[in-house]
Enzyme design. Structure first.
Site, PDB file in Angstrom:
ATOM      1  N   LYS A  78       0.657  -1.262  -0.144  1.00 53.91           N
ATOM      2  CA  LYS A  78       0.340  -0.079   0.171  1.00 53.91           C
ATOM      3  C   LYS A  78       0.613   1.447   0.244  1.00 53.91           C
ATOM      4  O   LYS A  78       1.834   1.299   0.644  1.00 53.91           O
ATOM      5  CB  LYS A  78      -0.680   0.113   1.243  1.00 53.91           C
ATOM      6  N   SER A 158     -10.358   2.491   2.771  1.00 47.59           N
ATOM      7  CA  SER A 158      -8.539   3.089   1.837  1.00 47.59           C
ATOM      8  C   SER A 158      -8.094   2.248   0.670  1.00 47.59           C
ATOM      9  O   SER A 158      -7.505   2.878   0.407  1.00 47.59           O
ATOM     10  CB  SER A 158      -8.369   3.969   2.368  1.00 47.59           C
ATOM     11  N   SER A 182     -10.350   0.102   6.778  1.00 45.50           N
ATOM     12  CA  SER A 182     -10.158   0.581   5.051  1.00 45.50           C
ATOM     13  C   SER A 182      -9.147  -0.968   5.003  1.00 45.50           C
ATOM     14  O   SER A 182      -8.691  -1.237   4.254  1.00 45.50           O
ATOM     15  CB  SER A 182      -8.811   1.576   5.959  1.00 45.50           C
TER      16      SER A 182
END
Lengths: 493, 484
Positions: A78, A158, A182
């Site tokens: 990420k 997210s 998330s």
């Protein structure tokens, strides 16, 4: 070789151990899969050269008998984790072009365990969002589509890029971070497993901060066992993070005994919320039945302060973010837009560098910390947070885990809920309470919605008892037998 | 006598409180491993944390906490076993994080006391309100480029102690005495070097005025004053300015002011309305700081004897005056030097020599105790020679000068120069006899009742013996002979 991208981590590790294929071959297949699935926009930066070099090094280590727990496994990182020498942006314009000179502890742990980096996965800007539509580098597309429709769905957020690329079989796993859901919500939307460990289990050092008291890194995988393997590589005490906890890291896989007889599973009545789609309720009931059938005992429990969790979260997280993001000021790194004065430069830089959602949260956070409002908002929220944590403490006196839906809906279409931030925030209603309490949670795909898109169930555990969580998750995974594939997949369905 | 400023409407009293920022002596910064030494090349002592790079986290420096506890104990203050670091949020180019990590609602040190040493050996207690630990900011340099500012982050993250007094000070002199005493205590403790010219101690000066006995007036705060003299100047200027404003019918505005050393004046920086809203909140990157009582006890054992206790002991054990004792204990090394000199000697005589000739010679030559040509043992030797009547006090000064130049011991110099005091009665008697014989007029006068002439006879005798005669013996023998 195309089926290499369908393997679990556990299978791939065993395949390489047996010499059936090399890390190089496994990585090449995934590098190609990443290319094939570019339409998903799951990556901000692809790093095939790094991946292949790491894979070669990994093959050497395996040959010399020094393989790590993630040896040769290609993953997505990420783009919230700082990676030495590779651009790290938090999906923001303000950090576009920023190349760290240091490696986050968690990503470093993964590389040390032998993992291979395919690229930096897309996310909501500064991890703020539930649909991966706030990224400066464009939204991520969910590889799943509704039956009979090619409308683009959100992968959730997210950690949307991480979820999408794992679901699309382009990466074997990905790192996520979870502040209010998330990891878990995008895992549910994308039909994969997402584990948010206990706050303090994984180091936050080198992870771009959103809300420091909530942020926690965790694995996103296609199986519970893979999550256990990857968590073992990620977790650990880090003296550089004062909030990381000095506890030994167990071999989480060993927790997957398949035996949950006698365990008590809490079913919180406050999570039955008006307006929840019936199929979500049904999936939840199904989950309860699976666990009962495996010998666990469902128990209705009460978490009385649940309804305050969302407003509490949307005070605490923005408050911390408003302060955490003050460092992006154009003075030392990242984007700068010149101005007539220092204040002018700040305003120009931050106006151009931050997206709308980030600005909204900075404004909310600044407001709730302001003189005259602090007690009414921030301080009150802190008090409520303690009450919420106490709810869980009390519940865990009588149950071992808690089962809830992960999200109040399956993946929605891109563009939906865009004009109403509050509707978007409601996505986190089931995930946020455990975040506020710092507790571990895992989302497991439980089946498909009437539209043919994945649904997720969430298990919550006691602090630092990821093992029980994984044990129950493993049983549920077995019962669910989720094997559906998304429409947009590397190499085609 | 109380300090008062005369105004048109009568006498005014000045009320002063000081917030002193003292840089903690520590090898590394409050929350990072970067070095703290003064004078390094700009931006050479900056870690990723100090520059607030993305994802960086603060880790509390235990040694700095120990220094804070030491300081609290030295100020006879309450040590708070739980304290909390908070973020003080504001934007500035030399504040990389966009917030300063400080302590706000729960500081590490609570109320304490500092004893002022005033003129004539008087003392007065001043309340310490609190002390907390915080990060320093970096430095902005505006004079190196026509349109740009340069930033030096070497100081960024360095640990400071903010020591806040109660508004108990009443004159510029008291403010000076407070700062000197505080500096002395911090140096004794080894927690701050107190070098104001290097910026390691600076003061925010809160001043208000009132008619004696009335309620406290509105205060102004003059920021970052970096010498004792400037603190005193700023108080004087600010008090007079406020009195004029009030007597002219105006009101004092609560505001932050800046001191201009070149003019000795203060000017407004920002008013209360323009004041920052710092949005303090507990730093989520740091857990509350909880101290182990046993650890605090360990630190307590390492606290040295501090100036007040040392002063009391010097008065009691050495029979010194409060004034002398106060001067001797100001500096820990000097106090130790004095004790070494006084060891086994006449303590009062030692005090006079240390404070007088010795410190005088140090100042004059610009030397310090470490590189002084005369050691404590040597000075003690000289005092020993005075005490056992080997030399007189007057000769001792000559010997001391020779010691300072040559670095030789006192007895060696006395021997070499033949300065040994004459204590042989017959030799002195012979000299006296000769003087009496040669000066019948003077003898007549003395015997006639002018007893003050004894001084003349002493002088003549000393001259005749080259100053080496024991003055006590000379006196005694003269009186005896003249009475014959």
């Amino acid at each position: 070789m195309s089926n290499l991208t369908h393997l679990t981590i556990a299978d791939a590790l065993s395949g390489m151990d047996k010499g059936e294929f090399t890390a190089r071959e496994l990585t090449e297949a995934h590098v190609k899969a990443v290319e094939d699935t570019r339409a998903l926009n799951a990556y901000i930066v692809e790093t095939p050269e790094i991946a292949l070099a790491q894979a070669d090094a990994s093959d050497k280590r395996r040959a010399s008998g020094t393989a790590g727990v993630m040896e040769g496994i290609p993953i997505a990182m990420k783009d919230l984790f700082c990676t030495e020498g590779t651009q790290t942006t938090a999906a923001s314009h303000i950090l576009e072009g920023f190349v760290p000179t240091y490696e986050s502890t968690v990503s470093g742990n993964l590389w040390n365990a032998g993992a291979v980096m395919l690229g930096k996965s897309n996310l909501d800007q500064f991890a703020m969002g539930s649909a991966n539509i706030t990224s400066y580098f464009g939204n991520v597309i969910n590889p799943w589509q509704r039956e009979g429709s090619d409308a683009q769905l959100t992968p959730g957020g997210s950690s949307g890029g991480s979820a999408a690329t794992v679901a699309a079989r382009a990466a074997m796993a990905a790192t996520g971070t979870d502040t209010g859901g998330s990891i878990r919500q995008p895992a549910a939307f994308s039909g994969i497993v997402g584990l948010k460990p206990t706050y303090g289990r994984c180091s936050r050092w080198g992870v771009i901060a959103f809300a420091s008291s909530l942020d926690q890194a965790g694995p996103m995988t296609r199986s519970v066992r893979d999550a256990a393997i990857m968590l073992e590589a990620m977790a650990g005490y880090d003296a550089k993070d004062s909030t990381s906890v000095n506890l030994p890291v167990p071999r989480y896989q060993d927790a997957l005994t398949g035996d949950i007889r006698g365990l008590k599973v809490g079913i919180p009545k406050e999570y039955r919320i008006d307006g929840t789609p019936i199929e979500i309720e049904k999936a939840w009931e199904q989950g309860i039945e699976w666990l009962r059938a495996a010998g666990a005992e469902p128990v209705e429990i009460s978490l009385p302060h649940t309804k305050y969790a969302l407003p509490t979260y949307y005070i605490i997280a923005p408050a911390e973010c408003s302060s955490n993001l003050a460092r992006y000021d154009g003075v030392r790194y990242g984007q700068r837009v010149e101005g007539k004065s220092l204040d002018d430069m700040y305003e120009n830089t931050r106006a151009a560098g931050f997206g709308d959602e980030v600005k909204r949260r900075i404004l909310i956070g600044t407001y709730v910390l302001s003189a005259g409002y602090y007690d009414a908002y921030y301080n009150k929220a802190r008090q409520v947070r303690t009450l919420i944590a106490n709810d869980f403490k009390k519940a865990y006196e009588s149950v071992d885990v808690i089962l809830t839906p992960t999200a109040p809906s399956p993946a929605f279409g891109i563009g939906e809920k865009m004009d109403d931030p509050i509707a978007m925030y409601l996505n986190d209603v089931f995930t946020v309470p455990a975040s506020l309490a710092g507790l571990p949670g895992i989302s497991i795909p439980s089946g498909l919605s009437s539209e043919g898109t994945p649904l997720g169930l969430q298990l919550l555990g006691r602090a630092f008892d990821e093992e029980t969580l994984l044990r129950v998750a493993g049983v549920m995974e077995q019962a669910a037998g989720f094997s559906a594939l998304p429409q947009l997949i590397a190499g085609g369905k | 006598m109380s300090y008062r400023i005369k105004g048109n409407t009568g006498d005014w009293e000045v009320v002063i409180g000081l917030e002193v920022h003292a840089q903690v002596i520590s090898n590394s910064k409050l929350f990072s491993g970067a070095a703290t030494a003064f004078g390094a090349e700009p931006n050479y002592q900056v870690s990723l944390v100090d520059a607030a790079m993305p994802g960086m986290l603060p880790v509390l420096n235990k040694e700095v906490v120990a220094q804070g506890v030491r300081t609290g104990l030295g100020l006879r203050a309450k040590i708070n076993m739980k304290s909390v670091f908070e973020r003080k949020n504001y934007f500035y180019a030399d504040l990389p994080q966009g917030y300063q990590i400080s302590q706000f609602l729960e500081p590490i040190v609570g109320e304490g006391v500092l004893t002022l040493d005033l003129d004539g050996g008087e003392t007065r207690d001043v309340g310490i309100e609190r002390m907390h630990l915080e990060q320093d900011a970096g430095k902005s340099i505006h004079d190196q480029h026509p349109t740009q500012s340069y930033i030096d982050l070497n100081r960024s993250g360095v640990a400071l102690m903010e020591i806040v007094s109660r508004p108990d000070l009443r004159s510029p002199e008291e403010a000076g005495a407070y700062l000197r005493k505080l500096r002395s205590i911090l140096r004794y403790l080894g927690t701050c070097d107190g070098n104001m010219d290097e910026g390691s101690m600076r003061a925010d000066v809160n001043v208000s005025v009132r008619k004696p006995g009335e309620e406290l007036g509105t205060r102004t705060e003059t920021k970052n004053v970096n010498s004792i003299r400037f603190v005193q100047q700023s108080i004087e200027f600010e008090a007079k300015r406020q009195i004029k404003v009030i007597e002219d019918g105006g009101k004092i505005v609560q505001e932050t002011r800046l001191f201009d050393p070149s003019t000795g004046t203060t000017r407004s920086m920002r008013s209360k309305e323009e004041a920052h809203d710092y949005r303090y909140f507990p730093d989520p990157d740091l857990l509350p700081l909880v101290l182990d009582p046993a650890w605090v006890e360990e630190i307590k054992k390492t606290i040295p004897e501090l100036p007040d206790e040392k002063k009391a002991r010097f008065i009691k054990d050495f029979g010194l005056s409060a004034y002398d004792a106060g001067i001797l204990v100001t500096d820990r090394d000097r106090a130790a030097f004095y004790e070494a000199v006084a060891e086994g000697r006449d303590a009062k005589l030692a005090a006079n020599w240390v404070m007088g000739d010795y410190f005088g010679a140090l100042n004059k030559s610009g030397l310090s105790l470490e590189n002084s040509p005369v050691s404590a043992k040597q000075l003690g030797g000289l005092i020993g020679l005075i005490s056992d009547d080997t030399i007189s006090g007057r000769i001792a000064k000559e010997v001391f000068e020779a010691m300072w130049e040559s670095g030789k011991d006192a007895d060696v110099i006395v021997e070499e120069k033949g300065l040994k005091q004459i204590t042989d009665t017959s030799a002195i008697e012979a000299a006296i006899d000769e003087i009496i014989a040669n000066n019948p007029g003077q003898v007549e006068g003395y015997k006639g009742g002018n007893e003050r002439l004894i001084g003349w006879f002493v002088g003549q005798t000393m001259k005749a013996t080259g100053g080496k005669a024991n003055p006590g013996m000379v006196n005694e023998l003269l009186k005896k002979k003249l009475a014959e």
